[in-house]
Scaffold this motif. Structure first.
Motif, PDB file in Angstrom:
ATOM      1  N   SER A 206       0.266   1.177  -9.695  1.00  0.00           N
ATOM      2  CA  SER A 206      -0.124   1.766  -8.409  1.00  0.00           C
ATOM      3  C   SER A 206      -1.498   1.267  -7.969  1.00  0.00           C
ATOM      4  O   SER A 206      -1.742   1.045  -6.779  1.00  0.00           O
ATOM      5  N   VAL A 209      -1.024  -2.386  -6.689  1.00  0.00           N
ATOM      6  CA  VAL A 209      -0.341  -2.425  -5.395  1.00  0.00           C
ATOM      7  C   VAL A 209      -1.293  -2.077  -4.249  1.00  0.00           C
ATOM      8  O   VAL A 209      -1.245  -2.690  -3.179  1.00  0.00           O
ATOM      9  N   ALA A 282       5.563  -1.898  -5.169  1.00  0.00           N
ATOM     10  CA  ALA A 282       5.555  -1.690  -6.618  1.00  0.00           C
ATOM     11  C   ALA A 282       6.850  -2.195  -7.241  1.00  0.00           C
ATOM     12  O   ALA A 282       6.842  -2.834  -8.298  1.00  0.00           O
TER      13      ALA A 282
END
Length: 359
Positions: A206, A209, A282
């Protein structure tokens, strides 16, 4: 300003809250400043499972969103234990996953008993059954967890071999497939930059990204990330990762037809009638890692396993658990201690020992 990923999480959160009781939304609003959108969404998924279970057990005969506070107050220890049993033996949740769901429920019930107040300044519930429920004891020792992890991460010379495989050797495995060759050549610099950055920093998926161009500090070899709990932190990365990143940035704008307003660090090729590039998702990164890992002969590799690989190598080189904890963004040092139990014989070339150029 919220990232695209955070905005998507909030949209999903808003929809999910419509299926849950009103007091759950109030609790989520209370937690919104302290937890990320992804964490709040995970909490609500856990609550949905719990409230659906209440209805399935006929403890309530209406929709889950209409479950009243007084029902929660009257739940017995035996009933909650039954829910945890169902999680483990009917839904096949691991003990650690059951603990996570229980932790989410404990937090909600604590809010209802000790924080939220009615107009008469009384708590929403007087009796908190979750306070009486103990967490599962995790039977696996750190050594066991480490041993399981050991066969699924990069150790020794595999670390550099995998990076070089993505950078060069993968192309040789797909020589007979022109379409795959063209796709590989299109994304070669981007893909190796992503893998180098994970292997050279231990970033979470995360965090990777959501990186924007402005988040990279080229003079300090660091990246600004938003960690769990919405905490801002600068994470250092290796010189090799910086070199690979700069090679990607040379071709990013022209090759991907990037609009100047698009600040996403990692982008995908333009698609659709408008032909605009977009932030790499992702799932796209996960699939990309899976592709290279399978071709490399280590299919168990994933983004998270690359993060583990970094942590193992960092520990073997630096041997400083508190620093490693900060680098990985762990809330508990016990999580970081796992890496002290993984054997790694390669002590020669790690992450440049996180060498940061002097200003």
């Amino acid at each position: 300003m919220a990232s695209e990923s955070q905005q998507q999480h909030y949209k999903k959160l808003k929809l999910l809250l419509k299926e849950l009781p009103w007091y759950v939304e109030e609790y989520i609003d209370h937690k919104r400043r302290k937890l990320s959108a992804a964490s709040l969404l995970n909490y609500c998924h856990d609550y949905k499972i719990f409230f659906n279970w209440i209805v399935s057990e006929q403890l309530f005969t209406d929709e889950p969103k209409n479950i009243p506070l007084d029902l929660l107050e009257k739940l017995t220890v035996q009933q909650v234990e039954g829910f945890l049993y169902a999680l483990e033996y009917e839904l096949n949740n691991k003990e650690i996953t059951v603990n996570r769901k229980l932790s989410a429920l404990k937090s909600l019930f604590n809010y209802l008993q000790n924080i939220a107040e009615t107009k008469d300044l009384k708590p929403y519930i007087q009796r908190n059954v979750m306070a009486k429920i103990e967490f599962n004891e995790i039977k696996e020792s750190m050594e066991t967890i480490a041993n399981k992890m050991e066969g699924k991460i990069l150790l020794g010379d595999e670390y550099e071999r995998f990076r070089r495989f993505v950078a060069h050797d993968y192309g040789e495995t797909i020589q007979d497939n022109k379409k795959r060759q063209n796709f590989y050549k299109l994304n070669q610099e981007r893909d190796i930059a992503i893998i180098s950055l994970i292997l050279g920093s231990g970033l979470r998926l995360s965090e990777l990204v959501n990186l924007d161009l402005d988040d990279i500090d080229f003079s300090k070899y660091s990246a600004r990330v938003i960690r769990k709990g919405n905490k801002e932190q600068y994470v250092f990365f290796s010189k090799i990762a910086m070199d690979d990143l700069q090679e990607y940035l040379k071709i990013r704008e022209k090759r991907y037809h990037v609009d100047k307003n698009n600040k996403a660090l990692f982008v995908a090729a333009p698609m659709g009638p408008k032909g605009k590039s977009r932030r790499l998702t992702a799932r796209s990164i996960e699939k990309m890692i899976e592709k290279y890992a399978k071709a490399f002969g280590k299919p168990a590799l994933s983004v998270h396993k690359l993060r583990h690989s970094f942590a193992t190598r960092y520990h073997s080189e630096i041997n400083d658990v508190p620093k490693l904890r900060r680098q990985l963004g762990h809330s508990s040092i016990q999580t970081t201690m796992i890496y002290t139990h993984i054997r790694n014989d390669d002590l020669r070339s790690a992450v440049d020992k996180m060498d940061i150029p002097k200003e």
